[in-house]
Write a protein that holds these residues in place. Structure first.
Motif, short mmCIF file in Angstrom:
data_model
loop_
_atom_site.label_atom_id
_atom_site.label_comp_id
_atom_site.label_asym_id
_atom_site.label_seq_id
_atom_site.Cartn_x
_atom_site.Cartn_y
_atom_site.Cartn_z
N ILE A 45 11.51 -0.65 13.80
CA ILE A 45 12.62 -0.01 12.58
C ILE A 45 13.13 1.31 13.12
CG2 ILE A 45 12.13 0.72 10.42
CD1 ILE A 45 9.59 -1.03 10.07
N GLU A 46 14.14 1.43 12.99
CA GLU A 46 14.93 2.61 13.35
C GLU A 46 14.71 3.59 12.33
OE1 GLU A 46 16.54 4.62 16.18
OE2 GLU A 46 16.04 2.47 16.65
N ALA A 47 15.07 3.39 10.97
CA ALA A 47 14.59 4.39 10.03
C ALA A 47 13.86 3.65 8.81
CB ALA A 47 16.05 4.92 9.39
N VAL A 48 12.74 4.24 8.55
CA VAL A 48 12.08 3.62 7.27
C VAL A 48 13.08 3.77 6.01
CG1 VAL A 48 9.83 4.74 8.20
CG2 VAL A 48 11.16 6.04 6.67
N GLY A 49 12.41 2.76 5.10
CA GLY A 49 13.30 2.82 4.16
C GLY A 49 12.85 3.70 2.54
N GLU A 50 13.49 3.31 1.63
CA GLU A 50 13.39 4.45 0.56
C GLU A 50 11.95 4.43 -0.01
OE1 GLU A 50 15.85 6.16 -1.50
OE2 GLU A 50 16.84 6.12 0.23
N ASP A 51 11.30 3.46 0.00
CA ASP A 51 9.76 2.97 -0.55
C ASP A 51 8.75 3.87 0.54
OD1 ASP A 51 10.78 1.35 -2.60
OD2 ASP A 51 10.18 -0.32 -1.40
N GLU A 52 9.13 3.83 1.66
CA GLU A 52 8.05 4.72 2.54
C GLU A 52 8.55 6.07 2.30
OE1 GLU A 52 9.88 1.93 3.58
OE2 GLU A 52 8.68 0.56 4.53
N ILE A 53 9.81 6.38 2.17
CA ILE A 53 10.17 7.96 1.71
C ILE A 53 9.27 8.46 0.82
CG2 ILE A 53 11.99 9.56 1.58
CD1 ILE A 53 13.59 7.92 3.31
N ILE A 54 9.42 7.66 -0.46
CA ILE A 54 9.02 8.07 -1.70
C ILE A 54 7.38 8.24 -1.51
CG2 ILE A 54 8.36 7.22 -3.96
CD1 ILE A 54 11.41 6.27 -4.00
N ALA A 127 -2.29 -3.92 -6.94
CA ALA A 127 -1.14 -4.53 -6.01
C ALA A 127 0.03 -4.92 -6.74
CB ALA A 127 -1.70 -5.92 -5.25
N TYR A 128 -0.39 -5.59 -7.92
CA TYR A 128 0.98 -6.06 -8.75
C TYR A 128 1.55 -4.72 -9.24
CZ TYR A 128 3.72 -7.53 -13.05
OH TYR A 128 4.65 -8.03 -13.71
N LEU A 129 0.85 -3.61 -9.58
CA LEU A 129 1.51 -2.78 -10.26
C LEU A 129 2.46 -1.84 -8.87
CD1 LEU A 129 -1.32 -1.02 -12.50
CD2 LEU A 129 0.95 -1.88 -13.15
N LYS A 130 1.81 -1.67 -7.78
CA LYS A 130 2.33 -0.94 -6.68
C LYS A 130 3.61 -1.82 -6.17
CE LYS A 130 0.07 1.06 -3.75
NZ LYS A 130 -0.76 1.77 -2.62
N GLU A 131 3.52 -3.22 -6.30
CA GLU A 131 4.85 -3.93 -5.98
C GLU A 131 5.90 -3.75 -6.94
OE1 GLU A 131 6.07 -8.49 -5.76
OE2 GLU A 131 4.16 -8.04 -5.44
N HIS A 132 5.50 -3.63 -8.36
CA HIS A 132 6.59 -3.70 -9.34
C HIS A 132 7.03 -2.37 -9.87
CE1 HIS A 132 5.19 -8.05 -9.27
NE2 HIS A 132 6.56 -8.11 -9.69
N TYR A 133 5.98 -1.36 -9.86
CA TYR A 133 6.24 -0.16 -10.29
C TYR A 133 5.80 1.21 -9.25
CZ TYR A 133 6.44 -2.73 -14.86
OH TYR A 133 6.86 -3.66 -15.63
N GLY A 134 5.59 0.84 -7.98
CA GLY A 134 5.19 1.91 -7.01
C GLY A 134 5.77 2.98 -7.13
N SER A 140 -2.95 8.18 -9.72
CA SER A 140 -4.28 8.65 -10.19
C SER A 140 -4.65 8.57 -11.70
CB SER A 140 -4.20 10.22 -9.86
OG SER A 140 -3.12 10.67 -10.76
N LYS A 141 -3.62 8.22 -12.47
CA LYS A 141 -3.62 7.93 -13.93
C LYS A 141 -4.09 6.37 -14.26
CE LYS A 141 -0.69 11.58 -15.65
NZ LYS A 141 0.53 11.71 -16.38
N VAL A 142 -3.51 5.36 -13.21
CA VAL A 142 -3.69 3.79 -13.50
C VAL A 142 -5.13 3.78 -13.02
CG1 VAL A 142 -2.90 2.05 -12.24
CG2 VAL A 142 -1.34 3.81 -12.72
N GLY A 143 -5.87 4.17 -12.12
CA GLY A 143 -7.18 3.58 -11.90
C GLY A 143 -8.19 3.73 -13.05
N PRO A 144 -8.02 4.73 -13.57
CA PRO A 144 -9.22 4.91 -14.53
C PRO A 144 -8.68 4.44 -15.88
CG PRO A 144 -8.63 7.37 -13.66
CD PRO A 144 -7.59 6.36 -13.16
N LEU A 145 -7.48 4.00 -16.17
CA LEU A 145 -6.93 3.21 -17.29
C LEU A 145 -7.48 1.96 -17.16
CD1 LEU A 145 -5.54 3.74 -19.98
CD2 LEU A 145 -3.32 3.15 -18.68
N ILE A 146 -7.33 1.28 -15.94
CA ILE A 146 -7.56 -0.02 -15.64
C ILE A 146 -9.12 -0.14 -15.91
CG2 ILE A 146 -7.78 -1.97 -13.66
CD1 ILE A 146 -5.25 -0.77 -12.77
#
Length: 151
Positions: A45-54, A127-134, A140-146
């Protein structure tokens, strides 16, 4: 305009405006991004993508928040302020985060879509949340809510 271009443009503007703190933070982001790119090269990979940058930006914010807490405990408000100003600059590059009501809604959606029925299946929901709404979720708010949903 992608994030890389935004970093460069913001750096130019900050340099012209002689905003030393912002220039410093933007250069730090650039250096961290360059390290990320270099570490990805063995994988082809020459340059990482937007997801990795975020993800990198979120990690930078997380470490600065931890530093702010340590500096406040050590009674070093000037260092805490510096870290907080860096957080503000970094946050300008992140997509808008979902509010608490929207987070609750997407967590319910994730539980429904994955068919999770207990805390033991929390990994599937995350995993679902990370894939769709990462990019737009504060995990930090999601874990306690689940956990609260299953208890």
């Amino acid at each position: 305009m992608d994030l890389r271009e935004r970093f460069k443009e913001e750096l130019k503007v900050a340099m012209k405006a002689k905003e030393a703190e912002k220039v410093s933070t933007l250069r730090m982001i650039g250096a961290k991004l360059k390290d990320l790119d270099i570490n990805a090269r063995p994988k082809g990979i020459e340059a990482v993508g937007e997801d990795e940058i975020i993800a990198m930006l979120k990690g930078m914010i997380k470490s600065r928040r931890e530093s702010v807490e340590m500096y406040k405990q050590a009674d070093r408000p000037e260092l805490a302020e510096k870290e907080e100003s860096e957080i503000q600059v970094i946050e300008t590059f992140l997509p808008a985060q979902l509010d608490d009501a929207a987070i609750a809604k997407v967590v319910d959606e994730a539980i429904e879509k994955t068919g999770a029925s207990s805390v033991k299946e929390m990994g599937k929901v995350m995993a679902y949340l990370k894939e769709h709404y990462g990019a737009v979720l504060d995990f930090s708010k999601v874990g306690p809510l689940i956990k609260a949903k299953f208890s």
